[in-house]
Design an enzyme around this catalytic site. Structure first.
Site, PDB file in Angstrom:
ATOM      1  N   TYR A 260      -7.142   5.624   4.162  1.00 50.42           N
ATOM      2  CA  TYR A 260      -7.206   4.560   3.164  1.00 50.42           C
ATOM      3  C   TYR A 260      -6.290   3.399   3.527  1.00 50.42           C
ATOM      4  O   TYR A 260      -6.701   2.235   3.555  1.00 50.42           O
ATOM      5  CB  TYR A 260      -6.832   5.089   1.767  1.00 50.42           C
ATOM      6  CG  TYR A 260      -6.523   3.958   0.835  1.00 50.42           C
ATOM      7  CD1 TYR A 260      -7.550   3.221   0.250  1.00 50.42           C
ATOM      8  CD2 TYR A 260      -5.210   3.564   0.591  1.00 50.42           C
ATOM      9  CE1 TYR A 260      -7.277   2.126  -0.562  1.00 50.42           C
ATOM     10  CE2 TYR A 260      -4.923   2.484  -0.219  1.00 50.42           C
ATOM     11  CZ  TYR A 260      -5.962   1.770  -0.800  1.00 50.42           C
ATOM     12  OH  TYR A 260      -5.679   0.673  -1.587  1.00 50.42           O
TER      13      TYR A 260
ATOM     14  N   GLU B 104       0.826  -1.212   0.000  1.00 50.86           N
ATOM     15  CA  GLU B 104       0.000   0.000   0.000  1.00 50.86           C
ATOM     16  C   GLU B 104       0.860   1.262   0.000  1.00 50.86           C
ATOM     17  O   GLU B 104       0.525   2.253  -0.644  1.00 50.86           O
ATOM     18  CB  GLU B 104      -0.955  -0.006   1.191  1.00 50.86           C
ATOM     19  CG  GLU B 104      -2.021  -1.092   1.125  1.00 50.86           C
ATOM     20  CD  GLU B 104      -2.935  -0.960  -0.087  1.00 50.86           C
ATOM     21  OE1 GLU B 104      -2.993   0.140  -0.684  1.00 50.86           O
ATOM     22  OE2 GLU B 104      -3.585  -1.953  -0.447  1.00 50.86           O
TER      23      GLU B 104
ATOM     24  N   ASP C 105     -10.528   4.141  -2.555  1.00 50.13           N
ATOM     25  CA  ASP C 105      -9.521   4.866  -3.321  1.00 50.13           C
ATOM     26  C   ASP C 105     -10.218   5.543  -4.501  1.00 50.13           C
ATOM     27  O   ASP C 105     -11.451   5.540  -4.610  1.00 50.13           O
ATOM     28  CB  ASP C 105      -8.394   3.933  -3.777  1.00 50.13           C
ATOM     29  CG  ASP C 105      -8.846   2.920  -4.829  1.00 50.13           C
ATOM     30  OD1 ASP C 105     -10.075   2.818  -5.091  1.00 50.13           O
ATOM     31  OD2 ASP C 105      -7.979   2.238  -5.402  1.00 50.13           O
TER      32      ASP C 105
END
Length: 297
Positions: A119, A36, A137
């Site tokens: 996120y 990520e 996202d």
């Protein structure tokens, strides 16, 4: 909606999902966290090989935390936005020191880690721990805007409203919800793409799409400007860092001066790298990656 999105989307995802390494069952929450950080504003194709190298080299947070920052920046290579590398290193240090070398599975603890925002924290919960957590996202926002609200795009981010929209679509069980979150992202990445040419005929939720039913009206709301690269400070900073990464140790100012002809812009970018902790200055003429100044002659 006559048929639930999960009922339509999950079978498609099972058949068509890209084989991304961080999606494989053996991937740890640490591997998901690394992915990520790397995927922020960076294409999957560039991330995949470097992600594999990092996990082989630093399979745990403690392993990365023990690495010198200069080594971490060199390993980051051409992924761009190198501050992410230092934030990931700082997050690994916190995980190793305060969480027993285990990536937290609590939202608040994840949000407290350096470099981890709304996120990323939820992505780790969903994809690392298979928890029911809304993951939003740009791709997910666009899919929901079109399928649920009939809009051509998601417009400016509205964190609370976006999370509520995604939460309302999630299946009730952890495993199905986590997989559905990944499926929503996949749909936005490969079919329900931005712009005027989404691949609607291949979309598994076409018959339930409010945007399609409305005739695919053009999006007229605010848009994010397209980011150019040539001639920007990002390009200059990248070239300066390339010199330092490619060198075995500290470099002379003259080696940095030759990478960009605009001295004012070059000096401003070098100062910004110093301010960001990506470069250290040894004396008036020598510069190094962080940590290397301590070992220089």
């Amino acid at each position: 909606m006559a048929v639930s999105l999960p009922d339509l989307l999950l079978p498609w995802f099972d058949e068509h999902a890209r084989d991304l390494p961080w999606r494989r069952p053996e991937t740890t929450p640490w591997g998901v966290l690394v992915s990520e950080f790397m995927l922020q504003q960076t294409p999957v194709s560039r991330v995949a090989p470097i992600w594999a190298e990092w996990l082989a080299r630093w399979p745990t947070p403690a392993a990365l935390a023990a690495a010198p920052q200069a080594e971490v920046l060199r390993a980051w290579g051409k992924l761009g936005y190198p501050r992410r590398a230092l934030r990931l290193h700082a997050a690994a240090t916190t995980i190793a020191a305060d969480h027993g070398d285990r990536v937290p599975d609590d939202l608040d603890e994840l949000l407290a880690l350096p470099g981890v925002g709304a996120y990323t924290a939820r992505a780790v919960l969903a994809f690392g721990y298979r928890r029911r957590a809304p993951v939003v996202d740009t791709n997910v926002r666009r899919v929901i805007a079109r399928v649920v609200h009939g809009a051509g795009d998601g417009g400016p981010a509205r964190t609370a409203a976006d999370l509520a929209d995604a939460e309302a679509l999630l299946p009730g069980t952890d495993t199905h919800a986590a997989r559905f979150s990944a499926a929503l992202m996949e749909l936005g990445a490969v079919l329900c793409i931005a712009g005027t040419a989404p691949r609607c005929t291949a979309c598994p939720v076409l018959d339930e799409c409010a945007w399609h039913a409305a005739g695919r009206p053009e999006y007229t709301g605010p848009t994010r400007p397209v980011q150019r690269f040539a001639g920007t400070d990002r390009q200059v900073r990248g070239r300066l860092l390339d010199v330092l990464r490619d060198a075995p140790g500290p470099v002379h100012r003259a080696e940095l001066d030759i990478v960009w002809s605009d001295a004012v812009q070059r000096d401003q970018c070098l100062l910004s790298l110093l301010d960001d902790g990506l470069v250290e200055q040894l004396d008036e003429v020598r510069f190094a990656l962080p940590g290397e100044a301590q070992t220089a002659d």
